[in-house]
Design an enzyme around this catalytic site. Structure first.
Site, PDB file in Angstrom:
ATOM      1  CG  PHE A 198       3.431   6.690   1.321  1.00 46.17           C
ATOM      2  CD1 PHE A 198       4.357   6.164   0.430  1.00 46.17           C
ATOM      3  CD2 PHE A 198       3.861   7.065   2.580  1.00 46.17           C
ATOM      4  CE1 PHE A 198       5.675   6.002   0.800  1.00 46.17           C
ATOM      5  CE2 PHE A 198       5.173   6.891   2.958  1.00 46.17           C
ATOM      6  CZ  PHE A 198       6.086   6.374   2.070  1.00 46.17           C
ATOM      7  CD1 TRP A 204      -2.922   1.544   0.842  1.00 43.30           C
ATOM      8  CD2 TRP A 204      -1.377   2.379   2.215  1.00 43.30           C
ATOM      9  NE1 TRP A 204      -3.350   2.790   1.246  1.00 43.30           N
ATOM     10  CE2 TRP A 204      -2.423   3.319   2.089  1.00 43.30           C
ATOM     11  CE3 TRP A 204      -0.289   2.687   3.041  1.00 43.30           C
ATOM     12  CZ2 TRP A 204      -2.406   4.541   2.765  1.00 43.30           C
ATOM     13  CZ3 TRP A 204      -0.273   3.894   3.706  1.00 43.30           C
ATOM     14  CH2 TRP A 204      -1.323   4.807   3.560  1.00 43.30           C
ATOM     15  CG  HIS A 205       3.446   2.292   3.214  1.00 40.95           C
ATOM     16  ND1 HIS A 205       2.885   1.220   3.895  1.00 40.95           N
ATOM     17  CD2 HIS A 205       3.399   3.345   4.069  1.00 40.95           C
ATOM     18  CE1 HIS A 205       2.532   1.622   5.109  1.00 40.95           C
ATOM     19  NE2 HIS A 205       2.818   2.901   5.234  1.00 40.95           N
ATOM     20  N   GLY A 206       3.640   1.835  -1.469  1.00 39.17           N
ATOM     21  CA  GLY A 206       4.229   2.199  -2.751  1.00 39.17           C
ATOM     22  C   GLY A 206       4.647   0.997  -3.561  1.00 39.17           C
TER      23      GLY A 206
END
Length: 477
Positions: free
Chosen positions: A477, A333-335
């Protein structure tokens, strides 16, 4: 538009005055708040306002389709479609470049003469897309799980996804918490007066957030973390270790500072936002850390992902899988980076190990003291932040190779850096009773003295603060 800027102060003052004193009806306030939020978002890139509007419209109708249907198969079908649409939007803008690069590399590895390749689109990632996508999914899941009824007003959904204090980096407020709170906030100050503004708490939250961001995060980034990590090979190993601890302080002060300001700004409009950080670096385990760090995100993962994977209801092996897979997706999810996936795998493996340990499969021959548990958890967290910060495995490998660089002398152990580092970690140990006493003291001060104190604080920031404000870390993000 960043919170700690003069332009945002003017924007906030205008929006607050209009919302509180000009518009005297709930419908007027809904329209005005949505317009103000979209104006705030447009300062980043006005073109992505249409994407945010599309997401709001799609999820509004999916909410109606799920909420009105009583047939289980139809409800589940609409749920699946809603998840696909939301994740497709997020995936295209956030992960397409990563997917295309990886796929093109594999194609060339197996078929050296291949002419086919996925197109690499060049565009900026929409601000806050991860956060408002997760909020949209929260709305859909809460309706499906019968935690709330579908919302009949499109303006309500529009405000939920675009609310300007939370649009860029959260907190990720669950839908079943936001909508009842919004109803009260919109009526605040009208004839019924259901809720007054918590001016004292809002002011102190904003001041604390400014202090964390403009002093601790900015100075430690500029004086320690960025210089060392940009040239690891030429720094002494002690400098590198200090910079690793420094980054732990920076990411906490940067992100919790943003959250404090977001919560405080929302309070001025009558919105109660859940607490997002609770002294995470005094956690005695990784599980405890995730109950204290980015609480709205970790609770989202727990409520909508971990539980849907079975949670702890189907035996130990299923629980371990659910923990590990949840954190893998949390890292992703963060990248779009393999280092984020590795970071998520580290968190998942640590949570799984703790669960096995607590289950009794690993004998506890000698339990650590409370202080030892906190120290070990913080060391693991710091190491995981190094992985989190690394763009590639090569840069991560360079960090570990540089740890045995004992040539030269350490140059980063200057008094200001050490003081900020100690204070940045020390703020986690401040007793809650002391915080309450400080708040109560501020609360009973006469208005004139409060104004003088706040003015002196801004004078202090203008004197010692750095020129310019770096973007918040979680904006990416």
């Amino acid at each position: 538009m960043l919170f700690p800027t003069f332009s945002f102060a003017i924007f906030f003052l205008c929006v607050f005055v209009c919302f509180r004193y000009v518009y005297r009806g709930t419908l007027q306030r809904k329209i005005f708040l949505a317009a103000a939020s979209y104006l705030f978002y447009a300062f980043g890139d006005w073109r992505y306002c249409f994407l945010l509007l599309f997401s709001s419209l799609v999820n509004y109708y999916f909410g109606i389709f799920i909420g009105k249907n009583r047939d289980h198969i139809k409800r589940k079908t609409f749920l699946v479609l809603a998840v696909i649409v939301n994740l497709s939007l997020l995936g295209f803008f956030k992960y397409w470049h990563f997917f295309a690069n990886t796929a093109n590399g594999l194609i060339l590895s197996f078929f050296p003469g291949a002419t086919f390749a996925f197109t690499l689109f060049k565009f900026l990632m929409p601000l806050g897309i991860s956060f408002y996508t997760f909020k949209a999914l929260s709305y859909i899941f809460d309706i499906y799980l019968c935690k709330m009824a579908h919302v009949t007003s499109f303006l309500d959904v529009l405000n939920y996804l675009s609310f300007f204090p939370q649009i860029a980096s959260g907190p990720i407020v669950h839908a079943h918490d936001f909508f009842p709170d919004m109803k009260i906030a919109l009526e605040s100050g009208l004839d019924s007066e259901p809720r007054s503004i918590e001016m004292n708490r809002a002011t102190l939250l904003i001041l604390c957030g400014l202090l964390k961001k403009l002093i601790f995060a900015n100075y430690l980034s500029t004086l320690l973390v960025d210089p060392v990590f940009s040239d690891l090979a030429s720094h002494h190993s002690l400098d590198i270790i200090l910079a690793a601890f420094g980054y732990s302080v920076v990411i906490y002060c940067d992100f919790s500072g943003y959250s404090d300001m977001a919560i405080g700004i929302a309070l001025f409009f009558g919105f109660h936002t859940p607490k997002n950080f609770n002294s995470p670096y005094i956690s005695f385990s990784v599980s405890d850390f995730w109950r204290r760090w980015h609480i709205t995100f970790s609770s989202w993962l727990r409520d909508y992902l971990y539980f849907s994977l079975g949670g702890s209801r189907f035996g130990l092996l299923r629980t371990l899988f659910a923990l590990f897979f949840t954190m893998i997706l949390g890292g992703l999810w963060h990248g779009a980076s393999w280092t984020f996936i590795l970071w998520g795998a580290m968190q998942g493996a640590a949570l799984a190990f703790e669960r096995v340990f607590n289950y009794g499969l690993i004998p506890a021959t000698k339990r650590l003291t409370r202080f030892g548990q906190i120290g070990l958890t913080f060391l693991f967290t710091t190491l995981s932040w190094v992985v989190f910060r690394s763009d590639t495995f090569d840069s991560l490998a360079l960090f570990f190779r540089s740890l045995i660089n004992f040539t030269g002398t350490p140059v980063m152990y200057v008094p200001l850096v050490c003081i900020l580092l100690v204070l940045g970690l020390g703020m986690h140990a401040i007793p809650r009773s002391f915080v309450r006493k400080c708040f109560n003291f501020f609360q009973v001060l006469p208005l004139v003295l409060k104004a003088i104190a706040v003015s002196l604080f801004f004078v202090f920031l203008s004197i010692v603060g750095m020129s310019g404000v770096a973007p918040f870390i979680y904006f990416q993000f």
